[in-house]
Write a protein that holds these residues in place. Structure first.
Motif, PDB file in Angstrom:
ATOM      1  N   THR A  73      66.798  34.394 -60.704  1.00 51.42           N
ATOM      2  CA  THR A  73      68.210  34.064 -60.626  1.00 51.42           C
ATOM      3  C   THR A  73      68.989  35.033 -61.500  1.00 51.42           C
ATOM      4  O   THR A  73      68.462  35.560 -62.493  1.00 51.42           O
ATOM      5  CB  THR A  73      68.461  32.613 -61.097  1.00 51.42           C
ATOM      6  N   ASP A  74      70.226  35.266 -61.139  1.00 49.84           N
ATOM      7  CA  ASP A  74      71.093  36.121 -61.957  1.00 49.84           C
ATOM      8  C   ASP A  74      71.808  35.321 -63.039  1.00 49.84           C
ATOM      9  O   ASP A  74      72.525  35.893 -63.861  1.00 49.84           O
ATOM     10  CB  ASP A  74      72.132  36.811 -61.072  1.00 49.84           C
ATOM     11  N   ASP A  75      71.661  34.005 -63.031  1.00 49.67           N
ATOM     12  CA  ASP A  75      72.321  33.137 -64.004  1.00 49.67           C
ATOM     13  C   ASP A  75      71.490  33.117 -65.290  1.00 49.67           C
ATOM     14  O   ASP A  75      70.459  32.454 -65.376  1.00 49.67           O
ATOM     15  CB  ASP A  75      72.457  31.724 -63.426  1.00 49.67           C
ATOM     16  N   MET A  76      71.939  33.836 -66.298  1.00 51.57           N
ATOM     17  CA  MET A  76      71.164  33.955 -67.529  1.00 51.57           C
ATOM     18  C   MET A  76      71.081  32.636 -68.289  1.00 51.57           C
ATOM     19  O   MET A  76      70.114  32.387 -69.013  1.00 51.57           O
ATOM     20  CB  MET A  76      71.768  35.039 -68.432  1.00 51.57           C
ATOM     21  N   ARG A  77      72.074  31.765 -68.132  1.00 54.30           N
ATOM     22  CA  ARG A  77      71.970  30.460 -68.785  1.00 54.30           C
ATOM     23  C   ARG A  77      70.793  29.674 -68.212  1.00 54.30           C
ATOM     24  O   ARG A  77      70.048  29.025 -68.948  1.00 54.30           O
ATOM     25  CB  ARG A  77      73.269  29.674 -68.610  1.00 54.30           C
ATOM     26  N   LEU A  78      70.625  29.755 -66.896  1.00 59.34           N
ATOM     27  CA  LEU A  78      69.488  29.081 -66.276  1.00 59.34           C
ATOM     28  C   LEU A  78      68.181  29.718 -66.705  1.00 59.34           C
ATOM     29  O   LEU A  78      67.188  29.021 -66.945  1.00 59.34           O
ATOM     30  CB  LEU A  78      69.630  29.112 -64.750  1.00 59.34           C
ATOM     31  N   VAL A  79      68.152  31.036 -66.804  1.00 59.13           N
ATOM     32  CA  VAL A  79      66.946  31.723 -67.264  1.00 59.13           C
ATOM     33  C   VAL A  79      66.521  31.203 -68.633  1.00 59.13           C
ATOM     34  O   VAL A  79      65.338  30.914 -68.876  1.00 59.13           O
ATOM     35  CB  VAL A  79      67.168  33.248 -67.315  1.00 59.13           C
ATOM     36  N   HIS A  80      67.477  31.044 -69.534  1.00 62.03           N
ATOM     37  CA  HIS A  80      67.161  30.555 -70.877  1.00 62.03           C
ATOM     38  C   HIS A  80      66.603  29.133 -70.830  1.00 62.03           C
ATOM     39  O   HIS A  80      65.640  28.805 -71.537  1.00 62.03           O
ATOM     40  CB  HIS A  80      68.404  30.614 -71.768  1.00 62.03           C
ATOM     41  N   VAL A  81      67.201  28.266 -69.996  1.00 64.63           N
ATOM     42  CA  VAL A  81      66.731  26.878 -69.891  1.00 64.63           C
ATOM     43  C   VAL A  81      65.318  26.841 -69.330  1.00 64.63           C
ATOM     44  O   VAL A  81      64.429  26.148 -69.853  1.00 64.63           O
ATOM     45  CB  VAL A  81      67.686  26.046 -69.009  1.00 64.63           C
ATOM     46  N   LEU A  82      65.085  27.591 -68.263  1.00 62.55           N
ATOM     47  CA  LEU A  82      63.760  27.623 -67.642  1.00 62.55           C
ATOM     48  C   LEU A  82      62.706  28.173 -68.600  1.00 62.55           C
ATOM     49  O   LEU A  82      61.600  27.624 -68.715  1.00 62.55           O
ATOM     50  CB  LEU A  82      63.798  28.478 -66.374  1.00 62.55           C
TER      51      LEU A  82
END
Length: 326
Positions: A201-210
């Motif tokens: 995903t390009d959503d870095m906030r989601l990357v951090h959560v995952l």
């Protein structure tokens, strides 16, 4: 044994037989002591312990036949009745028959009703999990919170439904699913492949959560490495050398979390990819965060040692010791 062929016996017994037959065909009157479901719900939802005991006794008397009335009571104007209705449904011999009603109750304006519905759905486990997980996308915050509570209380039974939710292209919903999995710790390990796939995903906030979820679950490094090499590829059996370039951009995003377990695994995987990862690393060297640029520089100099002398000055200074630059 009576011989009904005898005329005298037939004349004597015929009225009795006819009366008995009629009694079986005509419905009997409803006894005054048979409670209706709304009354039972009102008693079960009462603040008075004595009334609740009476309601429980009445529910036992009615049994599963109370189900339709209890479902109807879920839309009563009284919050007390609605609370009792959910309690009554939870005590039914087959509460799963009330699944649709319990899902609706997750949106009830009364927080106690929502809590009771979530707790009851949690008892249904994997049977209810897919429907509850879909409510994580509800536009109503109260519904999302209640659904998350139900899924959290389900524990491992909810893991397959949450893993499926991670496949949605909806970062807020994916993040909620990941946070619920995070709360389960090692019980959520079956969802690790889905969590890694969701990193695309390009959503870095989601990357951090995952990534944080994966860090806290603590999956086997070999499993993480294998799943990382499959990123960017629809097939699971392609040669490793053909996967690196596709997986590298996602792994580079993880380098924005230096020092964390998933960042270390990304660094290791990129190093194993070698030149396959070079385009993504060069892009990070130019536009990445401080952590990404430092990691990319270190990896690139491993691929091409001559690159060390052409690095930007700030990276040369910060990596001087590691690169043995003069």
């Amino acid at each position: 044994m009576l011989d009904l062929r005898h005329p005298f016996l037939v004349r004597r017994l015929l009225p009795v037989l006819l009366f008995t037959l009629a009694a079986t065909l005509v419905p009997g009157p409803v006894r005054a002591s048979d409670p209706d479901a709304r009354s039972v719900a009102a008693q079960l939802g009462s603040a008075d312990a004595g009334q609740r005991a009476v309601g429980l006794s009445a529910l036992r008397q009615v049994g599963q036949a109370a189900l339709p009335g209890l479902l109807k009571a879920l839309s009563d104007t009284s919050a007390e009745v609605r609370r009792g209705a959910v309690l009554g449904l939870a005590l039914q011999p087959s509460p799963a028959l009330a699944l649709d009603g319990l899902l609706e109750a997750l949106g009830d304006p009364d927080p106690a009703v929502r809590f009771l519905a979530a707790r009851t759905l949690a008892r249904l486990g994997g049977l209810a999990a897919p429907d509850v997980a879909r409510l994580l996308a509800s536009p109503k915050n109260n519904v999302r919170v209640a659904a998350a509570l139900a899924l959290s209380r389900m524990g491992p039974d909810a893991v397959p439904a949450l893993a499926e939710t991670l496949r949605r292209d909806d970062p807020p919903v994916q993040a909620k699913a990941a946070l619920i999995l995070e709360s389960m710790g090692q019980n959520a390990r079956p969802a690790v492949p889905a969590l890694i796939r969701a990193l695309e995903t390009d959503d870095m906030r989601l990357v951090h959560v995952l990534a944080e979820t994966l860090d806290l679950i603590g999956p086997d490094p070999a499993l993480v490495f294998r799943q990382m090499t499959l990123l960017g590829s629809a097939g699971a059996n392609q040669p490793f050398s053909r996967l690196g370039a596709a997986a590298a951009p996602t792994l580079v995003r993880l380098l924005a979390r230096p020092g964390t377990p998933m960042a270390q695994m990304a660094l290791y995987t990129l190093a194993r990819m070698g030149r396959q990862a070079e385009p993504a690393l060069r892009a990070a060297l130019a536009t990445g965060t401080e952590g990404q640029r430092a990691a990319a520089a270190l990896l690139l100099t491993g691929i091409d040692p001559d690159l060390a002398h052409s690095l930007p000055e700030d990276l040369r200074r910060s990596l001087g010791g590691a690169l043995h630059l003069n």
